[in-house]
Structures are given as C-alpha cells and as structure tokens.
Design an enzyme around this catalytic site. Sequence first.
Site: not given
Length: 310
Positions: A54, A98, A121
């Site tokens: 990412k 994460q 997200d």
Amino acid sequence: MSATILDGRKVAAAVLERVRDRAAALFERTGVRPGLTVVLVGENPASQVYVRNKTRRAEEAGFVSRLVALPADVTRERLLAAIDELATDRSVHGMLVQLPVPEHLDPREIQRAVPPEKDVDGFHPLNAGRLLLGDDDGLVPCTPLGVIELLDHYGIPLEGRHAVIVGRSNIVGKPLLHLLLARHATVTICHSRTADLEATCRQADVLVAAVGVPGLIRGGHVRPGAVVIDVGINAIEDEAAGRDLLEGQARRLERFLAKGRTLVGDVHFGEVREVAGAVTPVPGGVGPLTVALLLQNTLQAAERQLGECG
Ligand code: NAD
C-alpha cells in the site's frame, strides 16, 4: 469451453494511471499531495506485506505516504492517541489501521475512532450507513469497489441480472450487496448456513466468492457462461489440496511442490474455467484492484478536504 480470464492487474494499472493524473492535477491547483497514513500494530508477516504494498503504490502515485508502526503490545490508549493525532493532522487525508490487530485490541473501537472523512477503508459505521442509503458522499470499502471496477472495465452488464455473493462479511459481502443493488442487479447473498449453496450459485449470472475456503466453488456451482469473481486469497501448504486446486496449471503446481506454499482463491479455477464465460484468477484478479481503489479513495478524501468536489 474455456472462460475469458479477467485480468485484475491490467484493470488496476488503468485505475492507478487515472489516480496519478488526478493527483497531479490536484497538486497543480492546490500545491498539496494526497496523504495516506497506514498504522500497523505488531509484526504479522502477511500484514507487513500488505502494508508495504500500500505505501509503495501510494508513493508511485505521487502521494505522501507514511507508516506508523506500533509494537504488538501497544496499549489501547496509546493506539487511540496515535489515531487521534492523525485525525487532526491536515496533511493526512486518508488513514487506516491494518487488520487484524492483536487480541487485546477491539477492531470495532478502532474503526469508530478513525474520522469518517479520512476512513479510506470505508469501515466506519457512518460510511457503511451512507452506502446502505445510497448516498454518494461516503467512502466505500476498497475490495467491493474493485469488483465493480473489474465488471465495468469488461463491460459486464448488471442491470436486471442475478448476482449471487457467497460470504456476508462487513468488508466484502455486505458492501458489495449494496453496490450491486445500486447497479440494479437482483442480489442473493449466501453464507455458511445457506441450505443448498450449489443450487443457489447455479442461478447466478454473476457469481462472487468471498469466503476464505480454498476452492469451495467448483464447476457444479456455476451456470454455463456465468461470470465468476474470486475474492478469496488463501495460503495453502497441503500437498493433496495443492494437487487438486492447481489441476491443469502445471507450472504453478511445479512451483508449489518446490516451495511448499501457494496462494489460491475460493474458486476451483481448473474446473470453473471450463464452465464459466469469464473468471478472475488468484493471484492477479481482485487483489491488485483493492490497493488501486484504496488510492482512489484517498484521492477522493483529499479532494473533499481541500474543498474540491472531485
Ligand atoms: P470472513 O471470514 O469475514 O467472512 C467469510 C464469509 O464466508 C462469512 O460470511 C461466512 O458465513 C461465509 N462462509 C464461510 N464458510 C462458508 C461455506 N462453507 N459456505 C458458504 N459460506 C461460507 O472473510 P472476508 O474477510 O470476507 O474474506 C473472505 C476471503 O476474501 C478471504 O479469503 C480473504 O483473504 C479474501 N479477501 C481478499 C481481499 C482482496 O483484496 N482480494 C480483501 C478482503 C478479503
């Protein structure tokens, strides 16, 4: 019949090019680069790979990319304080923690601590609610967005079609349900208690597997000519499973036997490609799109925070 292979890497490259161009234009207008910060707690090897991917992609797209690494035993208070700091930092337009996080931390509390406008997200309840209501001012989870991007890229029609999703998770199955409804598909969602999974799947024009069970979807689950999207990413080490799931892929099987480990999807690729009209491979299907759409979400968040409509 052999199915068309839907190339996620190619579609992801097209998304990233679009994102790069839009980020460059934003920089010209405002002098600001989109900022993405990823918080990683602990040293889970799979998470480390995802996070590296990412941050690297974000840099390639001309973003300001940062990693905040915290030890596995970080306290709840310390983590929430770190999130708070990023929440008020104006150079951070998008942020995420994460998952999975270590057991002593509550992922739901963490998701609620990220401000909705920076929640790239798309896991915050406010963003989930906006998606459910069909509002277009929220941020949508990246993997389901990637599935839609892939279907659009290949011109696969959804209106009036029957889409069947296997898996009802908050990060894939449920948000995808709403995206497909918004495209006027008729949607069925299956899960671990579905009575006759095979018969339900066989009704699908578009079948999406997001389960986490290697090779669950076999040839018998697929109506001839259907489009099959495999979201699953599963590591396997068992030799018999590898021989079954890599059937007809001699080079991959050879590499698996040498290495003792490989990644497979939720779809039995060898069987399904003989029945389906189109199918995504694993790796190289939905996976690359997830990261590309994360960057698109970050850019969108930056544009909004800078007062541009994007
Ligand atoms: P999850 O464990 O949260 O949810 C799995 C779902 O599958 C549940 O709703 C469960 O009811 C259903 N299920 C389990 N066993 C079943 C069975 N035998 N029959 C029918 N339904 C069954 O999983 P998740 O987080 O949604 O992830 C699913 C898969 O997608 C995993 O392999 C994961 O690694 C992968 N994934 C990939 C990406 C990507 O970037 N491509 C992103 C997220 C998840």
